[in-house]
Design a protein around this motif. Structure first.
Motif, PDB file in Angstrom:
ATOM      1  N   GLU A 169       0.828  -1.205   0.000  1.00 51.81           N
ATOM      2  CA  GLU A 169       0.000   0.000   0.000  1.00 51.81           C
ATOM      3  C   GLU A 169       0.862   1.255   0.000  1.00 51.81           C
ATOM      4  OE1 GLU A 169      -3.627   2.253   0.181  1.00 51.81           O
ATOM      5  OE2 GLU A 169      -3.007   0.280  -0.550  1.00 51.81           O
ATOM      6  N   ILE A 170       1.973   1.228   0.745  1.00 48.55           N
ATOM      7  CA  ILE A 170       2.887   2.371   0.760  1.00 48.55           C
ATOM      8  C   ILE A 170       3.483   2.592  -0.624  1.00 48.55           C
ATOM      9  CG2 ILE A 170       5.067   3.241   1.698  1.00 48.55           C
ATOM     10  CD1 ILE A 170       4.389   1.748   4.298  1.00 48.55           C
ATOM     11  N   ARG A 171       3.882   1.510  -1.295  1.00 47.23           N
ATOM     12  CA  ARG A 171       4.440   1.632  -2.638  1.00 47.23           C
ATOM     13  C   ARG A 171       3.397   2.169  -3.625  1.00 47.23           C
ATOM     14  NH1 ARG A 171       7.009  -3.395  -1.275  1.00 47.23           N
ATOM     15  NH2 ARG A 171       5.355  -4.534  -2.372  1.00 47.23           N
ATOM     16  N   ARG A 172       2.160   1.729  -3.474  1.00 36.64           N
ATOM     17  CA  ARG A 172       1.100   2.211  -4.362  1.00 36.64           C
ATOM     18  C   ARG A 172       0.860   3.702  -4.179  1.00 36.64           C
ATOM     19  NH1 ARG A 172      -4.071   3.577  -4.389  1.00 36.64           N
ATOM     20  NH2 ARG A 172      -4.268   3.297  -2.124  1.00 36.64           N
ATOM     21  N   LEU A 173       0.793   4.154  -2.927  1.00 37.11           N
ATOM     22  CA  LEU A 173       0.559   5.569  -2.661  1.00 37.11           C
ATOM     23  C   LEU A 173       1.715   6.425  -3.166  1.00 37.11           C
ATOM     24  CD1 LEU A 173      -0.889   5.299   0.969  1.00 37.11           C
ATOM     25  CD2 LEU A 173      -2.161   5.812  -1.127  1.00 37.11           C
ATOM     26  N   ARG A 174       2.936   5.929  -3.021  1.00 39.05           N
ATOM     27  CA  ARG A 174       4.089   6.682  -3.518  1.00 39.05           C
ATOM     28  C   ARG A 174       4.069   6.767  -5.039  1.00 39.05           C
ATOM     29  NH1 ARG A 174       9.658   4.725  -1.137  1.00 39.05           N
ATOM     30  NH2 ARG A 174      10.278   6.449  -2.514  1.00 39.05           N
ATOM     31  N   ALA A 175       3.721   5.664  -5.690  1.00 41.60           N
ATOM     32  CA  ALA A 175       3.685   5.659  -7.153  1.00 41.60           C
ATOM     33  C   ALA A 175       2.644   6.633  -7.681  1.00 41.60           C
ATOM     34  CB  ALA A 175       3.401   4.248  -7.665  1.00 41.60           C
ATOM     35  N   GLU A 176       1.555   6.820  -6.949  1.00 37.64           N
ATOM     36  CA  GLU A 176       0.493   7.727  -7.373  1.00 37.64           C
ATOM     37  C   GLU A 176       0.727   9.157  -6.910  1.00 37.64           C
ATOM     38  OE1 GLU A 176      -3.127   6.119  -5.925  1.00 37.64           O
ATOM     39  OE2 GLU A 176      -3.069   4.324  -7.208  1.00 37.64           O
ATOM     40  N   GLY A 177       1.811   9.382  -6.163  1.00 38.27           N
ATOM     41  CA  GLY A 177       2.082  10.718  -5.651  1.00 38.27           C
ATOM     42  C   GLY A 177       1.101  11.161  -4.599  1.00 38.27           C
TER      43      GLY A 177
ATOM     44  N   LYS B  87      -0.408  12.078  -1.025  1.00 38.87           N
ATOM     45  CA  LYS B  87       0.200  12.644   0.182  1.00 38.87           C
ATOM     46  C   LYS B  87       0.102  11.703   1.376  1.00 38.87           C
ATOM     47  CE  LYS B  87      -3.924  15.136   1.781  1.00 38.87           C
ATOM     48  NZ  LYS B  87      -4.465  16.465   2.178  1.00 38.87           N
ATOM     49  N   GLY B  88      -0.799  10.705   1.286  1.00 36.79           N
ATOM     50  CA  GLY B  88      -0.919   9.743   2.374  1.00 36.79           C
ATOM     51  C   GLY B  88       0.223   8.755   2.452  1.00 36.79           C
ATOM     52  N   ALA B  89       1.132   8.763   1.478  1.00 42.15           N
ATOM     53  CA  ALA B  89       2.255   7.832   1.498  1.00 42.15           C
ATOM     54  C   ALA B  89       3.156   8.086   2.695  1.00 42.15           C
ATOM     55  CB  ALA B  89       3.047   7.939   0.195  1.00 42.15           C
ATOM     56  N   LEU B  90       3.366   9.359   3.041  1.00 44.56           N
ATOM     57  CA  LEU B  90       4.217   9.697   4.174  1.00 44.56           C
ATOM     58  C   LEU B  90       3.602   9.212   5.478  1.00 44.56           C
ATOM     59  CD1 LEU B  90       6.783  11.102   5.144  1.00 44.56           C
ATOM     60  CD2 LEU B  90       5.489  13.241   5.270  1.00 44.56           C
TER      61      LEU B  90
END
Length: 388
Positions: free
Chosen positions: A154-162, A164-167
């Motif tokens: 899920e973290i990788r998915r959020l980062r790939a989509e840019g 802000k919840g990735a952090l």
């Protein structure tokens, strides 16, 4: 009460004065404001149910039963017992002649109830643990894998989509790892700061994360938070926190000064205990785990894994900050695989001991046969054994 001054609403004024006095009585014991506020709320709640005041006949055993029955379906057994105890403390204060409320009520209203607190129909505390059986159970190994295994994709998915919840998601991974890897309570983890990590000369492989100074442990009534030092045990947990401190946490402080908070939020503040609950709920739902599980389950899992790994019981008790080993035993629920392993080890050890005894007995019998044969032939036993 001020002598010679008539009150507009005497009953309401006296009731409020009793609550104020009770609050002072509790604060004198160094109880927290939240604890005092909760106990005052119980007294106000019962007054609302009774539609009368404590010195009136309506405050009787039937009222206490009716109030308790009203709460029975909405709160846990331990919570019900706490509420009843809070009310009993208020009534004990009110009935104490040293505080003169019986005299005041007799003088103003001509009556005062004689509370028989020991006869109140309250929840019995007949055993150590009265919580929900499945509310704070240890997670199975498969559940732990599902929980943490669902976070990294899920973290990788959020980062790939840019997104802000990735952090926040990356911070949550370190937060839940700290809860699990060091057996912390929500409050203990939420109020951590970076300087709480310590080095240990005996554990150089863990570097600066070899121990964790917990400063906000669960306090006793009227006492400050307990402190303890938790020694790092799991290398994988240390590695996860190290990556967070080096690569993730600095991103929260790009536009502001670092305040040392271990788990900050995007609103530039320390994460709250309620937020810890909410973040665990989010990841629990993503992993498809049961709804009744909460973040405290990770602490129970930590205790169970230490016991299964063979750590001494007193060490585990010290690690989690319990005063008695009996409390630690409540947290422990070793898995069936661990129990089967221990039974297998016991059976194997017993079988090995039986074989050794059989071999020893066979060797003794063989020596006795040799001695008997030597005696029958007239040849010295030692010489015959040397020939053999």
């Amino acid at each position: 009460m001020v002598p010679g001054v008539s009150m507009l609403r005497p009953a309401e004024a006296v009731f409020e004065k009793t609550l104020q006095g009770f609050a002072d009585h509790q604060r004198a014991r160094r109880l927290t404001k939240d604890t005092v506020r909760q106990r005052l709320r119980m007294a106000r709640q019962v007054q609302g149910v009774a539609d009368g005041y404590p010195w009136e006949p309506v405050w009787n055993r039937g009222l206490f039963d009716r109030w308790s029955a009203m709460l029975a379906d909405s709160v846990a057994t331990s919570t019900m017992r706490k509420y009843q105890n809070d009310l009993a403390l208020y009534l004990a204060y009110l009935s104490d002649p040293a505080y003169e409320w019986p005299q005041v009520c007799q003088g103003l209203f001509g009556r005062f109830n004689s509370f028989a607190l020991r006869d109140l129909n309250a929840v019995r505390h007949a055993q150590e643990y009265i919580g929900k059986p499945s509310g704070n159970r240890p997670l199975a190994r498969e559940e732990i894998k599902r929980l943490f295994g669902s976070m990294e994709p899920e973290i990788r998915r959020l980062r790939a989509e840019g997104h802000k919840g990735a952090l926040t998601a990356a911070r949550d991974l370190a937060l839940l790892t700290t809860l699990y890897g060091w057996g912390l309570r929500r409050r203990e983890a939420a109020r951590l700061e970076t300087h709480d990590w310590r080095r240990q000369a005996k554990l150089p492989e863990f570097g600066d994360l070899a121990a964790l100074a917990v400063r906000w442990g669960k306090p006793s009534a009227g006492q400050p938070p307990r402190r303890r030092m938790v020694i790092s045990v799991w290398p994988w947990a240390v590695q996860t926190v190290q990556v967070y401190l080096e690569n993730v946490r600095p991103l929260f402080y790009v536009d502001r000064e670092d305040d040392g908070v271990m788990f900050p939020t995007e609103r530039d503040e320390m994460i709250s205990e309620r937020a810890v609950n909410q973040r665990f709920q989010h990841w629990r739902e993503l992993a498809g785990l049961p709804d009744h599980l909460g973040p405290h389950c990770l602490r129970h899992t930590y205790v169970t894994r230490l016991i299964e790994s063979g750590y001494d019981g007193q060490f585990v008790t010290d690690q989690v900050g319990h005063s008695h080993s009996a409390t630690t035993a409540i947290y422990t629920a070793v898995s069936s695989d661990f129990k089967n392993l221990k039974v297998r080890e016991h059976l194997d050890a017993a079988e090995e001991a039986a074989l050794q005894r059989a071999f020893a007995m066979a060797e003794t019998e063989a020596e006795m046969d040799d001695d008997f044969s030597d005696h029958a032939s007239g040849e010295p036993a030692g010489r015959r054994r040397r020939v053999r």
